[in-house]
Design a protein around this motif. Structure first.
Motif, PDB file in Angstrom:
ATOM      1  N   MET A 123       0.811  -1.213   0.000  1.00 32.97           N
ATOM      2  CA  MET A 123       0.000   0.000   0.000  1.00 32.97           C
ATOM      3  C   MET A 123       0.846   1.266   0.000  1.00 32.97           C
ATOM      4  SD  MET A 123      -3.286  -0.751   2.471  1.00 32.97           S
ATOM      5  CE  MET A 123      -2.330  -1.219   3.899  1.00 32.97           C
TER       6      MET A 123
ATOM      7  N   SER B  71     -12.788  -2.435  -3.276  1.00 33.62           N
ATOM      8  CA  SER B  71     -12.072  -1.697  -2.233  1.00 33.62           C
ATOM      9  C   SER B  71     -10.800  -2.436  -1.821  1.00 33.62           C
ATOM     10  CB  SER B  71     -12.973  -1.482  -1.015  1.00 33.62           C
ATOM     11  OG  SER B  71     -13.483  -2.710  -0.544  1.00 33.62           O
ATOM     12  N   GLY B  72      -9.815  -1.677  -1.402  1.00 36.34           N
ATOM     13  CA  GLY B  72      -8.531  -2.233  -1.019  1.00 36.34           C
ATOM     14  C   GLY B  72      -8.622  -3.165   0.173  1.00 36.34           C
TER      15      GLY B  72
ATOM     16  N   ARG C 224      -4.503  -1.722  -2.828  1.00 30.51           N
ATOM     17  CA  ARG C 224      -4.462  -0.431  -3.515  1.00 30.51           C
ATOM     18  C   ARG C 224      -3.461   0.515  -2.862  1.00 30.51           C
ATOM     19  NH1 ARG C 224      -8.441   0.595  -7.141  1.00 30.51           N
ATOM     20  NH2 ARG C 224     -10.129  -0.931  -7.292  1.00 30.51           N
ATOM     21  N   ASN C 225      -3.108   1.541  -3.600  1.00 28.42           N
ATOM     22  CA  ASN C 225      -2.302   2.632  -3.052  1.00 28.42           C
ATOM     23  C   ASN C 225      -3.141   3.350  -2.007  1.00 28.42           C
ATOM     24  OD1 ASN C 225      -0.966   5.003  -2.472  1.00 28.42           O
ATOM     25  ND2 ASN C 225      -0.707   5.645  -4.595  1.00 28.42           N
ATOM     26  N   GLU C 226      -2.714   3.269  -0.759  1.00 33.76           N
ATOM     27  CA  GLU C 226      -3.476   3.914   0.307  1.00 33.76           C
ATOM     28  C   GLU C 226      -2.627   4.911   1.086  1.00 33.76           C
ATOM     29  OE1 GLU C 226      -6.165   1.780   2.629  1.00 33.76           O
ATOM     30  OE2 GLU C 226      -6.777   0.417   1.025  1.00 33.76           O
TER      31      GLU C 226
ATOM     32  N   ARG D 288      -8.678   7.988  -0.470  1.00 32.12           N
ATOM     33  CA  ARG D 288      -7.786   6.854  -0.270  1.00 32.12           C
ATOM     34  C   ARG D 288      -8.416   5.559  -0.784  1.00 32.12           C
ATOM     35  NH1 ARG D 288      -5.855   5.294   5.727  1.00 32.12           N
ATOM     36  NH2 ARG D 288      -3.927   6.385   5.247  1.00 32.12           N
ATOM     37  N   ARG D 289      -9.723   5.427  -0.619  1.00 31.59           N
ATOM     38  CA  ARG D 289     -10.390   4.197  -1.025  1.00 31.59           C
ATOM     39  C   ARG D 289     -10.283   3.944  -2.519  1.00 31.59           C
ATOM     40  NH1 ARG D 289     -16.323   5.087   1.172  1.00 31.59           N
ATOM     41  NH2 ARG D 289     -16.366   5.390  -1.077  1.00 31.59           N
TER      42      ARG D 289
END
Length: 740
Positions: A96, A198-199, A278-280, A303-304
């Motif tokens: 992430m 969603s991540g 995901r990139n968070e 962020r989501r």
């Protein structure tokens, strides 16, 4: 909450920028001066980037060490299962943040090589190879080593077909009552676009067939995150009894069995679990943020929707379904991880908590510090009285957090002689006695300042809530200097006494978090030393007001003087060695990455200074290289408790200097955070810290050794094949013996 004027935001950011420039300038001067003074070779010219290990590869090596604990048959079984869960959590954060950052740099064309010399593209290649190998090894450890042992202990993870009719009926009722109302099947067809995934969510990719047309369709079903992943079939009594069989079934298995209820009139053809990372990492443009709290809340919503960086799928997945997921998510081939079920081993944490004492570490009850209650029989020591007599060194979780740090603030809140309390909060618990104490103090009329770091990664939302709760109670809440995270661990209590106002301080290495204090190894110092109190006051004033030129007598503070202060101490050890005096450098930290610090340690090694580094996580320093670092040893200790303290000791010609504090040896800590180290002066405390290094480094102690090629080797068995000393267990037993 009032909105801060634009002028303050701009001015604060200017302060942060100036500090960074000053720090870099000071570091350059230190390095040039010492290089000329002792005539050592220029490292950059002679060794280049080869002298640094790659930080991303080192991070995966760290998680490999955690996995080795899960592989250890000498460890308690449910603790091994818990380490498997920790490996997953660690990998999730790595993807992430670190992998997402590399992808972002590649996408934007910022292809500057890392200090190791690798380009972002080369780092991504190495990460892909190492991370795939690690996750495959993790799966093997569970299926081939840990799970067979769980079955021997009558703990089983079962599928639907393994159940008797009564259990199936019970779980069907559970599905209809608890699951069906919250499940949302999402079709994918011309009228229904591919849904957002969603991540870190676990999902089912479902193929259904229309019996009339024969057409097959895709649907996605999210496994709820609000319900325990592993469902106990036989109840808590069986889970907590060694004589009964305890069976668990994954939540996704229950859902999969009842897909016909979710898709009535359709034929369920197949289903497969998958998971997206995901990139968070957050990006808040503080210069443009009139209100940092509101800006951060908006970014948390964004962020989501960060881009995917990893796709985990069951290794039995239909290739056509995989192709659809890859296409819709925009995933590259090297970002696909095919693994045997079950995916997401974080779910094992619930099983690992089973009350089976024989399968866990022995229960630990923390004791009140000997420096607080050496001659006391009362349950609650007088923290202020003890601090007036002598400094108090705390070592958690061996020393109780509740009877020391927590008691310090609770006693301050209730004491009518206390005039003011100032406190930094980076992370804290959901039901925090620390926050309650601050609220109590404010409501009783004391002046209370709370510096809440709302940008603490992955704790942002919780800290926003705490900030608002504190403000409602009348606490002055500030967020520090724009552009810098406030990571230092400080408490300041101002108390009116017979001879005037006296400052009491706590400076620590860990967060004011009562829950994590039970399993994070940390140090703290409670003192009423006048100079330290003045320094802590100055630091709080700098964080809450305008004080860009603040200087400190007793503290090393980042980003202005911490790196240069440590380098100055390292250089003095070189001078001591060249003068024939005692010289040794010892550092304990979570990460060793900063190139200026590493180069200084290399110079010390070249001068013949013994250097010992104990690092929990990543390490870019390459030990044992002839002509460069043959006098440097790097060790790592992992175990029951998360090693979190930062300690720095310098032999200083025979009069050792020791520091503890919040800073790791990383750019983010030394350049982009407010950190503080304090010198520990009491001879008994200095000896305690020096003995701690001896214990951690002893050949009789279980630890890992880093070699010059960046490989870690575990040393945990003696020549007879028996486990070496667990240093954490030795601290626990020493406390228990002293209590008796």
């Amino acid at each position: 909450m009032t909105t801060q004027p634009d002028t303050r935001v701009q001015t604060s950011n200017h302060i942060g920028g100036d500090i960074n420039k000053i720090e870099r300038a000071e570091t350059r001067v230190d390095r040039i001066d010492i290089g000329e003074k002792i005539k050592l070779p220029n490292l950059a010219g002679d060794f280049g980037s080869d002298r640094f290990l790659d930080r991303e590869t080192s991070w995966i090596e760290f998680n490999t060490r955690v996995l080795e604990l899960a592989e250890d048959p000498h460890l308690f079984l449910l603790e091994r299962l818990n380490f498997l869960s920790i490996v997953t959590s660690n990998l999730d954060e790595f993807f992430m943040v670190r992998v997402a950052g590399l992808k972002r740099r590649i996408a934007t064309g910022i292809a500057v090589p890392a200090p190791s010399g690798l380009t972002p593209e080369e780092q991504m290649e190495e990460i892909a190879e190492a991370a795939h190998a690690l996750q495959e090894r993790q799966a093997r450890v569970f299926h081939e080593q840990v799970y067979p042992e769980l079955e021997k202990e009558k703990i089983r993870i079962v599928g639907w077909d393994d159940l008797e009719d009564a259990a199936k009926e019970k779980l069907t009722r559970f599905f209809r009552a608890e699951l069906f109302p919250i499940l949302t099947p999402l079709a994918v067809d011309p009228a229904h676009p591919f849904p957002y995934i969603s991540g870190l969510s676990l999902n089912l990719a479902v193929i259904v067939r229309n019996p009339q047309t024969g057409k097959e369709l895709f649907a996605r079903l999210k496994v709820p995150e609000t319900i325990d992943r592993m469902i106990s079939i036989d109840g808590s009594r069986a889970v907590n009894s060694s004589s009964s069989e305890a069976r668990f079934i994954p939540l996704e298995a229950i859902i999969a069995q009842h897909l016909d209820v979710l898709f009535p009139g359709m034929e369920v053809v197949e289903h497969h679990a998958f998971r997206v990372t995901r990139n968070e990492d957050l990006e808040v443009e503080e210069d443009d943020a009139e209100n940092l709290l509101k800006a951060l809340e908006k970014e948390l919503l964004r962020r989501r929707f960060g881009p995917p960086v990893r796709l985990e799928v069951e290794d039995t997945i239909n290739p056509n379904i995989l192709d659809l997921l890859v296409s819709e998510l925009g995933i590259d081939g090297h970002e696909i991880y095919k693994l045997p079920a079950p995916l997401d081993m974080r779910g094992f944490a619930a099983i690992a908590k089973a009350n089976r004492p024989a399968l866990h570490y022995p229960k630990h009850v923390a004791h009140t510090s000997r420096w607080l209650n050496a001659n006391e029989t009362s349950k609650a020591a007088d923290v202020f009285g003890a601090a007036r007599e002598h400094d108090v060194l705390l070592h958690h979780p061996y020393d109780s957090f509740a009877t020391s740090v927590q008691a310090f603030l609770e006693q301050a809140a209730a004491d009518p002689n206390v005039q003011a309390i100032k406190q930094t909060l980076y992370r804290t618990s959901g039901d925090s006695p620390i926050v309650d104490a601050l609220i109590e103090a404010a409501e009783s009329g004391k002046q209370v300042l709370a510096l809440v770091e709302i940008k603490a990664r992955f704790d942002e939302q919780a800290n926003i809530e705490w900030a608002r709760k504190l403000e409602r109670a009348g606490v002055h809440v500030v967020y520090g200097i724009v552009g810098l995270k406030t990571h230092c661990k400080l408490s300041l209590v101002v108390r009116k006494e017979a001879d005037g106002l006296r400052r009491y301080c706590h400076i620590g290495t860990g967060n004011y978090h009562p829950s994590t204090a039970r399993f994070y190894e940390d140090l703290g110092l409670i003192t009423c030393d006048q100079q330290i109190g003045e320094d802590v006051s100055r630091l709080f004033n700098q964080l809450s007001g305008y004080a860009p030129k603040t200087t400190y007598k007793q503290l090393l503070v980042a980003p202005r003087s911490l790196r240069s202060g440590l380098i100055d101490n390292i250089n003095k050890e070189i001078e001591h060695k060249l003068a024939g005096q005692k010289a040794k450098i010892q550092i304990k930290c979570n990460s060793m990455v900063d190139e200026a610090i590493i180069d200084s340690l290399y110079r010390a090694s070249q001068a013949g200074v013994e250097v010992n580094v104990i690092v929990r996580g990543i390490c870019a320093l390459r030990p044992g290289v002839p002509g460069l670092s043959e006098n440097i040893k790097v060790r790592s200790v992992l175990g029951r408790f998360l090693e979190h303290s930062r300690v720095f000791t310098f032999e200083n010609g025979g009069s050792p200097k020791t520091y503890i504090g919040s800073a790791d040896m990383m750019h983010r800590n030394l350049d982009r955070r407010v950190e503080a180290l304090v010198q520990v002066k009491a001879p008994a405390h200095v000896k305690y810290l020096l003995d701690m290094f001896d214990n951690y480094l002893s050949p009789k102690t279980s630890n890992w050794h880093l070699d010059a090629n960046g490989k870690w080797e575990r040393h945990h068995l003696n020549k007879d094949g028996q486990p070496l000393l667990d240093v954490q267990a030795s601290y626990l037993s020493s406390r228990d013996k002293k209590k008796k």
